[in-house]
Design a protein around this motif. Structure first.
Motif, PDB file in Angstrom:
ATOM      1  N   GLU A 167       8.049  42.793 -78.030  1.00  0.00           N
ATOM      2  CA  GLU A 167       7.967  44.251 -78.217  1.00  0.00           C
ATOM      3  C   GLU A 167       6.945  44.855 -77.249  1.00  0.00           C
ATOM      4  O   GLU A 167       7.157  45.935 -76.694  1.00  0.00           O
ATOM      5  N   HIS A 168       5.823  44.146 -77.057  1.00  0.00           N
ATOM      6  CA  HIS A 168       4.815  44.616 -76.099  1.00  0.00           C
ATOM      7  C   HIS A 168       5.409  44.656 -74.685  1.00  0.00           C
ATOM      8  O   HIS A 168       5.210  45.624 -73.945  1.00  0.00           O
ATOM      9  N   CYS A 169       6.144  43.589 -74.318  1.00  0.00           N
ATOM     10  CA  CYS A 169       6.757  43.532 -72.984  1.00  0.00           C
ATOM     11  C   CYS A 169       7.756  44.664 -72.806  1.00  0.00           C
ATOM     12  O   CYS A 169       7.778  45.348 -71.772  1.00  0.00           O
ATOM     13  N   LYS A 170       8.606  44.870 -73.835  1.00  0.00           N
ATOM     14  CA  LYS A 170       9.618  45.934 -73.743  1.00  0.00           C
ATOM     15  C   LYS A 170       8.949  47.302 -73.576  1.00  0.00           C
ATOM     16  O   LYS A 170       9.357  48.099 -72.724  1.00  0.00           O
ATOM     17  N   ALA A 171       7.929  47.546 -74.390  1.00  0.00           N
ATOM     18  CA  ALA A 171       7.273  48.858 -74.380  1.00  0.00           C
ATOM     19  C   ALA A 171       6.595  49.139 -73.050  1.00  0.00           C
ATOM     20  O   ALA A 171       6.433  50.296 -72.654  1.00  0.00           O
ATOM     21  N   ASN A 172       6.199  48.059 -72.361  1.00  0.00           N
ATOM     22  CA  ASN A 172       5.456  48.235 -71.117  1.00  0.00           C
ATOM     23  C   ASN A 172       6.283  47.881 -69.883  1.00  0.00           C
ATOM     24  O   ASN A 172       5.742  47.783 -68.775  1.00  0.00           O
ATOM     25  N   GLY A 173       7.580  47.667 -70.080  1.00  0.00           N
ATOM     26  CA  GLY A 173       8.455  47.387 -68.947  1.00  0.00           C
ATOM     27  C   GLY A 173       8.150  46.063 -68.264  1.00  0.00           C
ATOM     28  O   GLY A 173       8.389  45.907 -67.061  1.00  0.00           O
ATOM     29  N   LEU A 174       7.640  45.111 -69.028  1.00  0.00           N
ATOM     30  CA  LEU A 174       7.252  43.811 -68.464  1.00  0.00           C
ATOM     31  C   LEU A 174       8.361  42.781 -68.684  1.00  0.00           C
ATOM     32  O   LEU A 174       9.161  42.918 -69.615  1.00  0.00           O
ATOM     33  N   PRO A 175       8.395  41.730 -67.872  1.00  0.00           N
ATOM     34  CA  PRO A 175       9.375  40.659 -68.102  1.00  0.00           C
ATOM     35  C   PRO A 175       9.112  39.942 -69.437  1.00  0.00           C
ATOM     36  O   PRO A 175       8.015  39.991 -69.975  1.00  0.00           O
ATOM     37  N   TRP A 176      10.148  39.259 -69.941  1.00  0.00           N
ATOM     38  CA  TRP A 176      10.119  38.693 -71.295  1.00  0.00           C
ATOM     39  C   TRP A 176       9.666  37.227 -71.361  1.00  0.00           C
ATOM     40  O   TRP A 176       9.603  36.653 -72.440  1.00  0.00           O
ATOM     41  N   GLU A 177       9.391  36.617 -70.208  1.00  0.00           N
ATOM     42  CA  GLU A 177       9.165  35.161 -70.211  1.00  0.00           C
ATOM     43  C   GLU A 177       8.095  34.707 -71.194  1.00  0.00           C
ATOM     44  O   GLU A 177       8.220  33.676 -71.839  1.00  0.00           O
ATOM     45  N   LYS A 178       7.022  35.478 -71.307  1.00  0.00           N
ATOM     46  CA  LYS A 178       5.929  35.069 -72.195  1.00  0.00           C
ATOM     47  C   LYS A 178       6.403  35.015 -73.648  1.00  0.00           C
ATOM     48  O   LYS A 178       5.965  34.170 -74.425  1.00  0.00           O
ATOM     49  N   ALA A 179       7.321  35.886 -73.993  1.00  0.00           N
ATOM     50  CA  ALA A 179       7.831  35.962 -75.368  1.00  0.00           C
ATOM     51  C   ALA A 179       8.951  34.975 -75.636  1.00  0.00           C
ATOM     52  O   ALA A 179       9.258  34.663 -76.787  1.00  0.00           O
ATOM     53  N   LYS A 180       9.585  34.492 -74.562  1.00  0.00           N
ATOM     54  CA  LYS A 180      10.828  33.732 -74.714  1.00  0.00           C
ATOM     55  C   LYS A 180      10.782  32.334 -74.101  1.00  0.00           C
ATOM     56  O   LYS A 180      11.571  31.479 -74.485  1.00  0.00           O
ATOM     57  N   GLY A 181       9.907  32.121 -73.124  1.00  0.00           N
ATOM     58  CA  GLY A 181      10.001  30.884 -72.343  1.00  0.00           C
ATOM     59  C   GLY A 181       8.919  29.857 -72.620  1.00  0.00           C
ATOM     60  O   GLY A 181       8.745  28.912 -71.850  1.00  0.00           O
ATOM     61  N   PHE A 182       8.237  30.016 -73.735  1.00  0.00           N
ATOM     62  CA  PHE A 182       7.129  29.089 -74.029  1.00  0.00           C
ATOM     63  C   PHE A 182       7.654  27.699 -74.416  1.00  0.00           C
ATOM     64  O   PHE A 182       8.848  27.532 -74.717  1.00  0.00           O
ATOM     65  N   ASP A 183       6.744  26.721 -74.410  1.00  0.00           N
ATOM     66  CA  ASP A 183       7.120  25.344 -74.745  1.00  0.00           C
ATOM     67  C   ASP A 183       7.793  25.298 -76.125  1.00  0.00           C
ATOM     68  O   ASP A 183       7.322  25.945 -77.080  1.00  0.00           O
ATOM     69  N   SER A 184       8.867  24.540 -76.215  1.00  0.00           N
ATOM     70  CA  SER A 184       9.611  24.317 -77.473  1.00  0.00           C
ATOM     71  C   SER A 184      10.347  25.564 -77.977  1.00  0.00           C
ATOM     72  O   SER A 184      10.772  25.602 -79.138  1.00  0.00           O
TER      73      SER A 184
END
Ligand code: MG
Length: 202
Positions: free
Chosen positions: A92-109
């Motif tokens: 939600e933070h990424c979406k609100a700030n126009g940032l890519p989603w990797e931190k929210a989606k691409g973490f280990d496991s």
């Protein structure tokens, strides 16, 4: 190997996320370090709102680029089931700030993947059903017939931008019913009534 994830591929999930239904496939990537086979999932300390998204998974078994939709079926032969874990608060933070989603989606496991695969000839996608249970409570029921974009459309679309390679995975999007997990949860998924994955949240 890359993991291609499709966002908003079911109208009911787009609605629950208050997101528009896309007019072309929306995709993002997870790294290969995101794969988690059966076993324990350790709740990461960087999120307080980690959601499950159970999804049908397709394995690419042939190299291709600029694949025409009519030939896309030649590039995969097996399906499996997995979870696209999502740190919803970070997303939600990424979406609100126009940032890519990797931190929210691409973490280990973050990409749970069953060890079991089923040949596409043994699955009728017009009737197939997958189910996801949290502590034995049914949370998600998915029908691939409800895909906004078919597997063939997705393969054709993504291959216009990126070469698909043998072993690449496509997580085809999640239906409605996503929700948060807690430490101590037991999570499991079934495809056509067959168990595909089970894991504990630690
Ligand atoms: Mg997803």
């Amino acid at each position: 190997m890359k993991i291609i994830c499709i966002g908003r591929n079911y109208a009911d999930h787009a609605k629950e996320m208050k997101s528009a239904v896309p007019t072309e496939p929306l995709y993002f990537l997870k790294p290969d370090t995101a794969i988690l086979r059966e076993g324990d999932f350790y709740y990461p300390n960087f999120t307080k709102d980690l959601h499950f998204e159970c999804e049908l998974v397709v394995k690419i078994d042939r190299v291709g680029k600029h694949i025409e939709q009519a030939f896309a079926h030649k590039y995969y032969s097996e399906f499996s089931l997995g979870i696209d874990f999502t740190a919803r608060d970070i997303q939600e933070h990424c979406k609100a700030n126009g940032l890519p989603w990797e931190k929210a989606k691409g973490f280990d496991s973050s990409a749970v993947l069953s060890n079991k695969w089923i040949n596409k000839n043994d699955v009728d996608l017009s009737t197939a059903e997958f189910t996801f249970y949290q502590n034995d409570v049914l949370k998600q029921t998915g029908h691939p017939r409800d895909f906004i974009f078919s597997i063939d459309e997705i393969i054709s679309y993504v291959s216009q931008f990126m070469t698909l390679k043998t072993g690449d995975l496509i997580y085809t999007g999640t239906p409605a019913g996503v929700g948060p997990i807690q430490i101590g949860d037991q999570l499991r998924g079934e495809l056509n009534g067959e168990p595909f994955f089970a894991l504990s949240v630690k």
